[in-house]
Design an enzyme around this catalytic site. Sequence first.
Site, PDB file in Angstrom:
ATOM      1  N   GLU A   1       0.867  -1.187   0.000  1.00  0.00           N
ATOM      2  CA  GLU A   1       0.000   0.000   0.000  1.00  0.00           C
ATOM      3  C   GLU A   1       0.900   1.232   0.000  1.00  0.00           C
ATOM      4  O   GLU A   1       2.111   1.105   0.241  1.00  0.00           O
ATOM      5  CB  GLU A   1      -0.906  -0.016   1.241  1.00  0.00           C
ATOM      6  CG  GLU A   1      -1.875  -1.201   1.209  1.00  0.00           C
ATOM      7  CD  GLU A   1      -2.889  -1.214   2.355  1.00  0.00           C
ATOM      8  OE1 GLU A   1      -2.821  -0.324   3.239  1.00  0.00           O
ATOM      9  OE2 GLU A   1      -3.744  -2.111   2.338  1.00  0.00           O
TER      10      GLU A   1
ATOM     11  N   SER B   1       7.312  -3.425   3.363  1.00  0.00           N
ATOM     12  CA  SER B   1       7.934  -4.450   4.210  1.00  0.00           C
ATOM     13  C   SER B   1       6.993  -4.896   5.329  1.00  0.00           C
ATOM     14  O   SER B   1       6.901  -6.080   5.642  1.00  0.00           O
ATOM     15  CB  SER B   1       9.211  -3.893   4.867  1.00  0.00           C
ATOM     16  OG  SER B   1      10.068  -3.349   3.908  1.00  0.00           O
TER      17      SER B   1
ATOM     18  N   GLU C   1       9.906  -8.376  -3.690  1.00  0.00           N
ATOM     19  CA  GLU C   1       9.808  -9.644  -2.945  1.00  0.00           C
ATOM     20  C   GLU C   1      10.581  -9.568  -1.620  1.00  0.00           C
ATOM     21  O   GLU C   1      11.084 -10.577  -1.119  1.00  0.00           O
ATOM     22  CB  GLU C   1      10.351 -10.791  -3.811  1.00  0.00           C
ATOM     23  CG  GLU C   1       9.381 -11.900  -4.131  1.00  0.00           C
ATOM     24  CD  GLU C   1       8.212 -11.474  -4.993  1.00  0.00           C
ATOM     25  OE1 GLU C   1       7.255 -10.977  -4.394  1.00  0.00           O
ATOM     26  OE2 GLU C   1       8.227 -11.675  -6.206  1.00  0.00           O
TER      27      GLU C   1
HETATM   28  C1  LIG Z   1       8.883  -2.078  -9.571  1.00  0.00           C
HETATM   29  C2  LIG Z   1       8.219  -2.630  -8.351  1.00  0.00           C
HETATM   30  C3  LIG Z   1       7.267  -3.634  -8.467  1.00  0.00           C
HETATM   31  C4  LIG Z   1       6.584  -4.118  -7.344  1.00  0.00           C
HETATM   32  N1  LIG Z   1       5.612  -5.071  -7.497  1.00  0.00           N
HETATM   33  C5  LIG Z   1       4.832  -5.411  -6.432  1.00  0.00           C
HETATM   34  C6  LIG Z   1       3.699  -6.297  -6.587  1.00  0.00           C
HETATM   35  O1  LIG Z   1       3.445  -6.828  -7.686  1.00  0.00           O
HETATM   36  N2  LIG Z   1       2.906  -6.514  -5.517  1.00  0.00           N
HETATM   37  C7  LIG Z   1       3.155  -5.966  -4.288  1.00  0.00           C
HETATM   38  O2  LIG Z   1       2.389  -6.220  -3.349  1.00  0.00           O
HETATM   39  N3  LIG Z   1       4.235  -5.159  -4.101  1.00  0.00           N
HETATM   40  C8  LIG Z   1       5.071  -4.870  -5.134  1.00  0.00           C
HETATM   41  N4  LIG Z   1       6.156  -4.014  -4.961  1.00  0.00           N
HETATM   42  C9  LIG Z   1       6.386  -3.432  -3.651  1.00  0.00           C
HETATM   43  C10 LIG Z   1       7.608  -4.009  -2.959  1.00  0.00           C
HETATM   44  O3  LIG Z   1       7.325  -5.305  -2.505  1.00  0.00           O
HETATM   45  C11 LIG Z   1       7.978  -3.038  -1.825  1.00  0.00           C
HETATM   46  O4  LIG Z   1       8.447  -1.843  -2.426  1.00  0.00           O
HETATM   47  C12 LIG Z   1       9.029  -3.634  -0.926  1.00  0.00           C
HETATM   48  O5  LIG Z   1       8.496  -4.684  -0.173  1.00  0.00           O
HETATM   49  C13 LIG Z   1       9.588  -2.570   0.051  1.00  0.00           C
HETATM   50  O6  LIG Z   1       8.563  -1.885   0.683  1.00  0.00           O
HETATM   51  P1  LIG Z   1       8.562  -0.280   0.731  1.00  0.00           P
HETATM   52  O7  LIG Z   1       8.842   0.206  -0.643  1.00  0.00           O
HETATM   53  O8  LIG Z   1       7.299   0.158   1.376  1.00  0.00           O
HETATM   54  O9  LIG Z   1       9.774   0.096   1.639  1.00  0.00           O
HETATM   55  P2  LIG Z   1       9.729   0.216   3.238  1.00  0.00           P
HETATM   56  O10 LIG Z   1       9.091  -0.982   3.826  1.00  0.00           O
HETATM   57  O11 LIG Z   1       9.155   1.539   3.589  1.00  0.00           O
HETATM   58  O12 LIG Z   1      11.274   0.183   3.582  1.00  0.00           O
HETATM   59  C14 LIG Z   1      12.106   1.336   3.390  1.00  0.00           C
HETATM   60  C15 LIG Z   1      13.531   0.955   3.841  1.00  0.00           C
HETATM   61  O13 LIG Z   1      13.524   0.592   5.222  1.00  0.00           O
HETATM   62  C16 LIG Z   1      14.044  -0.729   5.384  1.00  0.00           C
HETATM   63  N5  LIG Z   1      13.334  -1.389   6.474  1.00  0.00           N
HETATM   64  C17 LIG Z   1      11.982  -1.543   6.607  1.00  0.00           C
HETATM   65  N6  LIG Z   1      11.710  -2.202   7.736  1.00  0.00           N
HETATM   66  C18 LIG Z   1      12.891  -2.486   8.339  1.00  0.00           C
HETATM   67  C19 LIG Z   1      13.273  -3.176   9.534  1.00  0.00           C
HETATM   68  N7  LIG Z   1      12.372  -3.716  10.357  1.00  0.00           N
HETATM   69  N8  LIG Z   1      14.610  -3.255   9.827  1.00  0.00           N
HETATM   70  C20 LIG Z   1      15.525  -2.712   9.007  1.00  0.00           C
HETATM   71  N9  LIG Z   1      15.227  -2.060   7.856  1.00  0.00           N
HETATM   72  C21 LIG Z   1      13.930  -1.962   7.529  1.00  0.00           C
HETATM   73  C22 LIG Z   1      13.825  -1.415   4.032  1.00  0.00           C
HETATM   74  O14 LIG Z   1      14.702  -2.506   3.878  1.00  0.00           O
HETATM   75  C23 LIG Z   1      14.084  -0.267   3.074  1.00  0.00           C
HETATM   76  O15 LIG Z   1      15.465  -0.122   2.919  1.00  0.00           O
HETATM   77  C24 LIG Z   1       6.892  -3.584  -6.066  1.00  0.00           C
HETATM   78  C25 LIG Z   1       7.884  -2.594  -5.945  1.00  0.00           C
HETATM   79  C26 LIG Z   1       8.538  -2.117  -7.060  1.00  0.00           C
HETATM   80  C27 LIG Z   1       9.566  -1.030  -6.892  1.00  0.00           C
END
Ligand SMILES: Cc1cc2nc3c(=O)[nH]c(=O)nc-3n(C[C@H](O)[C@H](O)[C@H](O)COP(=O)(O)OP(=O)(O)OC[C@H]3O[C@@H](n4cnc5c(N)ncnc54)[C@H](O)[C@@H]3O)c2cc1C
Length: 401
Positions: free
Chosen positions: A131, A136, A379
């Site tokens: 969302e 994550s 992923e």
């Molecule tokens: C091109 C693309 C395609 C995608 N396709 C899909 C899809 O088909 N379906 C879907 O559901 N999602 C999809 N995603 C989403 C993707 O799974 C998320 O972007 C990814 O899981 C990271 O979440 P976020 O971007 O909200 O980053 P955040 O969760 O906000 O994380 C930001 C940073 O903080 C770090 N972080 C977060 N929590 C912790 C913790 N507890 N300890 C240490 N570090 C932490 C992360 O590693 C990252 O470096 C896609 C993303 C992209 C860019």
Amino acid sequence: MARLAQTTGLTDVQQEIVATVRDFVDKEILPVATALEHRDEYPQEIVDGLKELGLFGLMIPEEYGGLGESLLTYALCVEEIARGWMSVSGIINTHFIVAYMLKQHGTQEQKDHFLPRMATGEVRGAFSMSEPALGSDVSAITSKAVKDGDSYVLNGQKMWLTNGGTSTLVAVLVRSDEGHPEGTAPHKSMTTFLVEKEPGFGEVRPGLTIPGKIDKMGYKGVDTTELIMDGLRIPADRVLGGVTGRGFYQMMDGVEVGRVNVAARGCGVAQRAFELGVRYAQQRHTFGKPIAQHQAIQFKLAEMATKVEAAHAMMVNAARKKDSGERNDLEAGMAKYLASEYCKEVVEDAFRIHGGYGFSKEYEIERLYREAPMLLIGEGTAEIQKMIIGRRLLEEYRFQG
Ligand SMILES: Cc1cc2nc3c(=O)[nH]c(=O)nc-3n(C[C@H](O)[C@H](O)[C@H](O)COP(=O)(O)OP(=O)(O)OC[C@H]3O[C@@H](n4cnc5c(N)ncnc54)[C@H](O)[C@@H]3O)c2cc1C
């Protein structure tokens, strides 16, 4: 000649499938990938070719019209496809995850209804957990389903759907309070809904809008979208598995095989980067000899090839573990983490070998340079993989003091 990333112990059928896909990649994908990518154009002809090869049904059981192949076969095909163009592997991946989730968790009626048409590629899958405010931290999902008679009404906004526009079936994870009172652990009050829709953008079903494509740095060609649910009514028989409250586990199961897939993509992109680097290093001359004859460049090639080989071995190991019916979260997490990091490093080294030309859009490495970072995020990020790996290690090596 010893080639990189060979896999021992494959059956004749596996060898034939992988060789067919490799041939398709060399003839139909590599010659057009970079031009299509620069135009951000959907590779319709390539997708049609993959449909003909049966790739959309590779892991779907034969009783539903698929090829009934293993995760290993699938991963090796993905590796080949990503070597040609990573975006094409993205088109197949969400489809594969949704088909896998249906196979593992769907009711008989859901399998009968969807799997035969998914095997032909007529129905195409996308999956949606993320969302705008979370990726994550899946347990923080705010999109919600409320029971209303024989159906559920869904509201909320989803983000980052790979194939959001082109798919016709989206597995959507939302919070569902029905039967799960206040105070229930977040992951026990989530449900996966199987949402059928028209392909395209705008209102693709009453209450469901796909606004448009997100403009991305790389991973072009494949559409990535938002999804808005505003009073979206879904019949109760489209709850995956027929029972609410299991969505989190179903999605995590899907993501686990998806991680092997992302590792395979990292292997494929890294292999291509190595191929480009080793070729260029023998063509480009400086100081009177090919740059491949300078030890610094040879060392780079040696490091790149070692990383390609190691990532491939870990990816194959993770796939085989899952195929044997064992838990593979540790191996999948390690393979995804290592393959994506190594991929970024190998691509960067190939880019450096190209000197200034690596910065030119005329050279394929420029595309790979913009594609590799996606694998660090999709992923589950590197940090999330390390959390999974760390937790599992502490389980396995619990101190018995
Ligand atoms: C091109 C693309 C395609 C995608 N396709 C899909 C899809 O088909 N379906 C879907 O559901 N999602 C999809 N995603 C989403 C993707 O799974 C998320 O972007 C990814 O899981 C990271 O979440 P976020 O971007 O909200 O980053 P955040 O969760 O906000 O994380 C930001 C940073 O903080 C770090 N972080 C977060 N929590 C912790 C913790 N507890 N300890 C240490 N570090 C932490 C992360 O590693 C990252 O470096 C896609 C993303 C992209 C860019």
